[in-house]
Motif scaffolding. Structure first.
Motif, PDB file in Angstrom:
ATOM      1  N   GLU A 275       0.831  -1.213   0.000  1.00 24.39           N
ATOM      2  CA  GLU A 275       0.000   0.000   0.000  1.00 24.39           C
ATOM      3  C   GLU A 275       0.866   1.263   0.000  1.00 24.39           C
ATOM      4  N   THR A 276       1.912   1.249   0.805  1.00 22.13           N
ATOM      5  CA  THR A 276       2.805   2.411   0.888  1.00 22.13           C
ATOM      6  C   THR A 276       3.455   2.701  -0.451  1.00 22.13           C
ATOM      7  N   LEU A 277       3.994   1.667  -1.098  1.00 24.49           N
ATOM      8  CA  LEU A 277       4.699   1.882  -2.354  1.00 24.49           C
ATOM      9  C   LEU A 277       3.758   2.250  -3.493  1.00 24.49           C
ATOM     10  N   LEU A 278       2.568   1.667  -3.520  1.00 27.56           N
ATOM     11  CA  LEU A 278       1.610   2.053  -4.556  1.00 27.56           C
ATOM     12  C   LEU A 278       1.168   3.505  -4.366  1.00 27.56           C
ATOM     13  N   GLU A 279       1.036   3.932  -3.120  1.00 24.93           N
ATOM     14  CA  GLU A 279       0.709   5.336  -2.852  1.00 24.93           C
ATOM     15  C   GLU A 279       1.858   6.250  -3.302  1.00 24.93           C
ATOM     16  N   LEU A 280       3.084   5.854  -3.033  1.00 24.21           N
ATOM     17  CA  LEU A 280       4.232   6.655  -3.477  1.00 24.21           C
ATOM     18  C   LEU A 280       4.299   6.749  -5.001  1.00 24.21           C
ATOM     19  N   GLU A 281       3.987   5.668  -5.690  1.00 17.85           N
ATOM     20  CA  GLU A 281       3.961   5.713  -7.155  1.00 17.85           C
ATOM     21  C   GLU A 281       2.897   6.694  -7.647  1.00 17.85           C
ATOM     22  N   GLU A 282       1.726   6.667  -7.041  1.00 19.56           N
ATOM     23  CA  GLU A 282       0.666   7.616  -7.412  1.00 19.56           C
ATOM     24  C   GLU A 282       1.130   9.051  -7.156  1.00 19.56           C
ATOM     25  N   ARG A 283       1.790   9.261  -6.022  1.00 15.16           N
ATOM     26  CA  ARG A 283       2.290  10.600  -5.692  1.00 15.16           C
ATOM     27  C   ARG A 283       3.385  11.039  -6.668  1.00 15.16           C
TER      28      ARG A 283
ATOM     29  N   GLN B 140       8.185  -7.754  -3.374  1.00 20.31           N
ATOM     30  CA  GLN B 140       8.977  -7.423  -2.190  1.00 20.31           C
ATOM     31  C   GLN B 140      10.183  -8.351  -2.137  1.00 20.31           C
ATOM     32  N   LEU B 141      11.379  -7.768  -2.220  1.00 21.78           N
ATOM     33  CA  LEU B 141      12.605  -8.550  -2.206  1.00 21.78           C
ATOM     34  C   LEU B 141      13.013  -8.930  -0.792  1.00 21.78           C
ATOM     35  N   ASP B 142      12.831  -8.001   0.126  1.00 23.56           N
ATOM     36  CA  ASP B 142      13.041  -8.229   1.556  1.00 23.56           C
ATOM     37  C   ASP B 142      12.306  -7.101   2.283  1.00 23.56           C
ATOM     38  N   ASP B 143      12.544  -6.920   3.566  1.00 23.52           N
ATOM     39  CA  ASP B 143      11.802  -5.911   4.326  1.00 23.52           C
ATOM     40  C   ASP B 143      12.070  -4.484   3.865  1.00 23.52           C
ATOM     41  N   ASP B 144      13.198  -4.251   3.206  1.00 23.93           N
ATOM     42  CA  ASP B 144      13.588  -2.890   2.863  1.00 23.93           C
ATOM     43  C   ASP B 144      13.816  -2.641   1.373  1.00 23.93           C
ATOM     44  N   ASN B 145      13.465  -3.585   0.519  1.00 22.27           N
ATOM     45  CA  ASN B 145      13.678  -3.430  -0.917  1.00 22.27           C
ATOM     46  C   ASN B 145      12.525  -4.058  -1.684  1.00 22.27           C
ATOM     47  N   ALA B 146      12.044  -3.348  -2.695  1.00 20.05           N
ATOM     48  CA  ALA B 146      10.928  -3.850  -3.486  1.00 20.05           C
ATOM     49  C   ALA B 146      10.953  -3.233  -4.879  1.00 20.05           C
ATOM     50  N   ILE B 147      10.270  -3.909  -5.794  1.00 26.00           N
ATOM     51  CA  ILE B 147      10.106  -3.429  -7.162  1.00 26.00           C
ATOM     52  C   ILE B 147       8.612  -3.247  -7.398  1.00 26.00           C
ATOM     53  N   VAL B 148       8.245  -2.115  -7.981  1.00 27.11           N
ATOM     54  CA  VAL B 148       6.860  -1.859  -8.348  1.00 27.11           C
ATOM     55  C   VAL B 148       6.794  -1.771  -9.867  1.00 27.11           C
ATOM     56  N   THR B 149       5.907  -2.536 -10.463  1.00 27.24           N
ATOM     57  CA  THR B 149       5.728  -2.496 -11.913  1.00 27.24           C
ATOM     58  C   THR B 149       4.266  -2.208 -12.215  1.00 27.24           C
TER      59      THR B 149
ATOM     60  N   SER C  98      15.425   3.073   4.013  1.00 29.06           N
ATOM     61  CA  SER C  98      16.555   3.299   4.895  1.00 29.06           C
ATOM     62  C   SER C  98      16.144   4.341   5.921  1.00 29.06           C
ATOM     63  N   GLY C  99      16.426   4.083   7.173  1.00 26.83           N
ATOM     64  CA  GLY C  99      16.022   5.014   8.223  1.00 26.83           C
ATOM     65  C   GLY C  99      14.517   5.178   8.302  1.00 26.83           C
ATOM     66  N   GLY C 100      13.773   4.146   7.884  1.00 28.83           N
ATOM     67  CA  GLY C 100      12.317   4.181   7.941  1.00 28.83           C
ATOM     68  C   GLY C 100      11.650   4.890   6.771  1.00 28.83           C
ATOM     69  N   GLU C 101      12.437   5.436   5.835  1.00 29.57           N
ATOM     70  CA  GLU C 101      11.886   6.174   4.694  1.00 29.57           C
ATOM     71  C   GLU C 101      12.148   5.430   3.393  1.00 29.57           C
ATOM     72  N   TRP C 102      11.123   5.344   2.553  1.00 27.12           N
ATOM     73  CA  TRP C 102      11.267   4.742   1.238  1.00 27.12           C
ATOM     74  C   TRP C 102      11.800   5.772   0.255  1.00 27.12           C
ATOM     75  N   ARG C 103      12.778   5.356  -0.557  1.00 27.19           N
ATOM     76  CA  ARG C 103      13.356   6.208  -1.593  1.00 27.19           C
ATOM     77  C   ARG C 103      13.484   5.387  -2.875  1.00 27.19           C
ATOM     78  N   ALA C 104      13.223   6.030  -4.006  1.00 27.29           N
ATOM     79  CA  ALA C 104      13.391   5.364  -5.297  1.00 27.29           C
ATOM     80  C   ALA C 104      14.868   5.321  -5.645  1.00 27.29           C
ATOM     81  N   VAL C 105      15.311   4.163  -6.118  1.00 30.60           N
ATOM     82  CA  VAL C 105      16.706   3.944  -6.486  1.00 30.60           C
ATOM     83  C   VAL C 105      16.856   3.895  -8.000  1.00 30.60           C
ATOM     84  N   PHE C 106      15.898   3.265  -8.658  1.00 29.93           N
ATOM     85  CA  PHE C 106      15.975   3.064 -10.098  1.00 29.93           C
ATOM     86  C   PHE C 106      14.587   3.138 -10.703  1.00 29.93           C
ATOM     87  N   PHE C 107      14.487   3.732 -11.885  1.00 33.67           N
ATOM     88  CA  PHE C 107      13.223   3.864 -12.578  1.00 33.67           C
ATOM     89  C   PHE C 107      13.415   3.508 -14.047  1.00 33.67           C
TER      90      PHE C 107
END
Length: 121
Positions: free
Chosen positions: A5-13, A71-80, A107-116
């Motif tokens: 839910e968090t990552l899909l919301e970030l993609e919309e944002r 979801q790759l692990d607790d702190d890394n994921a790919i959204v397509t 990292s540090g509780g905040e999601w950041r995009a690494v690659f697009f």
């Protein structure tokens, strides 16, 4: 809120930021080493923020579908997903459908995009 839910919301944002020329969103949510690839070439964080601020071809409408979070692990994921974009290009509305993928890192509780990756249809 779940990771999905968090990552899909970030993609919309992210797409909302594209529509509104909101470079501050990109500055906050791209990791410093973020990198993107599209039919126009590659870009880093500074270039992405600059392009968002210039907003030369404003997105009028963006509709996401076929979303999937891997979801790759607790702190890394790919959204397509598929994104159907209506943009104003040189004064003309254009339909620009594409498939997109974003790699996210927490990292540090905040999601950041690494690659697009943006693949025009």
């Amino acid at each position: 809120m779940t990771i999905t839910e968090t990552l899909l919301e970030l993609e919309e944002r992210m797409w909302q930021a594209n529509r509104e020329g909101d470079a501050a969103f990109w500055a906050q949510y791209l990791r410093d080493d973020a990198f993107g690839v599209s039919k126009y070439g590659t870009l880093d964080k500074a270039q992405a923020v600059s392009l968002a601020a210039a907003n030369e071809n404003p997105y009028l409408k963006t509709e996401l579908s076929e979303q999937r979070v891997i979801q790759l692990d607790d702190d890394n994921a790919i959204v397509t997903y598929r994104v159907d974009v209506t943009a104003l290009v040189q004064g003309n509305e254009m339909q620009l459908p594409a498939y997109a993928s974003t790699v996210w890192n927490r990292s540090g509780g905040e999601w950041r995009a690494v690659f697009f990756q943006h693949t025009a249809l």
